[in-house]
Scaffold this motif. Structure first.
Motif, PDB file in Angstrom:
ATOM      1  N   THR A 187     -12.411  41.599 107.405  1.00  0.00           N
ATOM      2  CA  THR A 187     -12.757  40.793 108.576  1.00  0.00           C
ATOM      3  C   THR A 187     -11.617  40.612 109.561  1.00  0.00           C
ATOM      4  N   GLY A 188     -10.370  40.774 109.080  1.00  0.00           N
ATOM      5  CA  GLY A 188      -9.224  40.541 109.945  1.00  0.00           C
ATOM      6  C   GLY A 188      -8.872  39.076 110.103  1.00  0.00           C
ATOM      7  N   ARG A 189      -9.614  38.188 109.447  1.00  0.00           N
ATOM      8  CA  ARG A 189      -9.307  36.759 109.527  1.00  0.00           C
ATOM      9  C   ARG A 189      -8.063  36.453 108.702  1.00  0.00           C
ATOM     10  N   SER A 190      -7.375  35.354 109.068  1.00  0.00           N
ATOM     11  CA  SER A 190      -6.134  35.020 108.376  1.00  0.00           C
ATOM     12  C   SER A 190      -6.422  34.605 106.940  1.00  0.00           C
ATOM     13  N   LEU A 191      -5.474  34.918 106.040  1.00  0.00           N
ATOM     14  CA  LEU A 191      -5.625  34.536 104.641  1.00  0.00           C
ATOM     15  C   LEU A 191      -5.704  33.026 104.490  1.00  0.00           C
ATOM     16  N   ARG A 192      -4.902  32.310 105.278  1.00  0.00           N
ATOM     17  CA  ARG A 192      -4.916  30.847 105.186  1.00  0.00           C
ATOM     18  C   ARG A 192      -6.287  30.296 105.537  1.00  0.00           C
ATOM     19  N   LEU A 193      -6.893  30.828 106.608  1.00  0.00           N
ATOM     20  CA  LEU A 193      -8.217  30.374 107.019  1.00  0.00           C
ATOM     21  C   LEU A 193      -9.259  30.692 105.955  1.00  0.00           C
ATOM     22  N   LEU A 194      -9.209  31.903 105.415  1.00  0.00           N
ATOM     23  CA  LEU A 194     -10.176  32.301 104.402  1.00  0.00           C
ATOM     24  C   LEU A 194     -10.012  31.478 103.133  1.00  0.00           C
ATOM     25  N   ARG A 195      -8.764  31.273 102.711  1.00  0.00           N
ATOM     26  CA  ARG A 195      -8.524  30.478 101.498  1.00  0.00           C
ATOM     27  C   ARG A 195      -9.037  29.058 101.682  1.00  0.00           C
ATOM     28  N   THR A 196      -8.718  28.461 102.830  1.00  0.00           N
ATOM     29  CA  THR A 196      -9.168  27.095 103.087  1.00  0.00           C
ATOM     30  C   THR A 196     -10.685  27.029 103.102  1.00  0.00           C
ATOM     31  N   GLY A 197     -11.314  27.984 103.779  1.00  0.00           N
ATOM     32  CA  GLY A 197     -12.770  27.989 103.859  1.00  0.00           C
ATOM     33  C   GLY A 197     -13.432  28.125 102.503  1.00  0.00           C
ATOM     34  N   LEU A 198     -12.927  29.039 101.678  1.00  0.00           N
ATOM     35  CA  LEU A 198     -13.503  29.237 100.351  1.00  0.00           C
ATOM     36  C   LEU A 198     -13.304  28.010  99.464  1.00  0.00           C
ATOM     37  N   GLU A 199     -12.097  27.453  99.498  1.00  0.00           N
ATOM     38  CA  GLU A 199     -11.819  26.328  98.603  1.00  0.00           C
ATOM     39  C   GLU A 199     -12.539  25.060  99.038  1.00  0.00           C
ATOM     40  N   VAL A 200     -12.685  24.848 100.335  1.00  0.00           N
ATOM     41  CA  VAL A 200     -13.471  23.702 100.794  1.00  0.00           C
ATOM     42  C   VAL A 200     -14.931  23.873 100.394  1.00  0.00           C
TER      43      VAL A 200
END
Length: 210
Positions: A151-164
């Motif tokens: 997706t090209g999205r940032s790892l921080r954004l993806l990690r936060t989204g998944l964990e939330v």
């Protein structure tokens, strides 16, 4: 994801494989310690606890099953699991259940705080050990890196989204979030980074920088 990704620099396997196994077992032990602290779990374990309560399974069994299901999500991402990925699926839940079997529920607040603090620090060390062995990420970490690549999205954004997402789902299912959840979120990144500095096995032909 048809084949297992095997290590290319095999000269250091005599250290990397034992380090991987120790790291994964300690990770499961740390999960058990935080569970017995009963002060709030990390986001994925809130989810695991909620599912375990609904299905009447041990939380370790749910950890194993969830890891296997997340690994299936690698298929469309064309991620290749490593030895460490498979070990993560098979060992974490077993180690967690064994820890819970040996460590009874605690009631004294001071003991529970000590278990929480010890569990978080041990989790950071275990993360450094198993990631530093360079034998493949865990299913959940691999899902994030795979999504990042596709997706090209940032790892921080993806990690936060998944964990939330898993945290909210876990709470809805009856999992326990609390001060321990917040403490874990704040501490695990710096702890893992610290231990990775000392636990990462250098690639063949390269010296680790201090």
């Amino acid at each position: 994801m048809a084949v297992l990704a095997l290590p290319t620099d095999t000269g250091s396997l005599g250290r990397r494989v034992p380090q991987l196994l120790v790291g994964l077992v300690l990770y499961g032990v740390s999960m058990g310690l935080m569970y017995r602290a009963a002060l709030g779990l990390d986001p994925w374990d809130v989810f695991h606890q909620g599912v375990a309560g609904r299905l009447g399974l041990s939380i370790g069994t749910v950890v194993l099953l969830t890891g296997a299901c997340v690994l299936l999500l690698w298929l469309p991402l064309r991620q290749r699991p490593g030895v460490g990925t498979v070990g993560n699926v098979l060992l974490l839940g077993v180690a967690m259940d064994r820890t819970l079997a040996l460590l009874p529920a605690q009631h004294a607040l001071a003991v529970r705080i000590a278990l929480l603090a010890g569990g978080i620090v041990l989790n950071g060390l275990a993360t450094g050990l198993y990631i530093g062995a360079r034998l493949g990420p865990g299913p959940r970490d691999g899902l994030m890196t795979g999504l990042h690549r596709r997706t090209g999205r940032s790892l921080r954004l993806l990690r936060t989204g998944l964990e939330v997402t898993v945290l909210l789902a876990g709470i809805a299912l009856g999992g326990s979030a609390g001060v321990g959840t917040v403490a874990y979120a704040l501490a695990i990144g710096p702890l893992a980074q610290f231990f990775l500095r000392y636990c990462t096995v250098p690639a063949a032909g390269f010296a680790r920088k201090e």
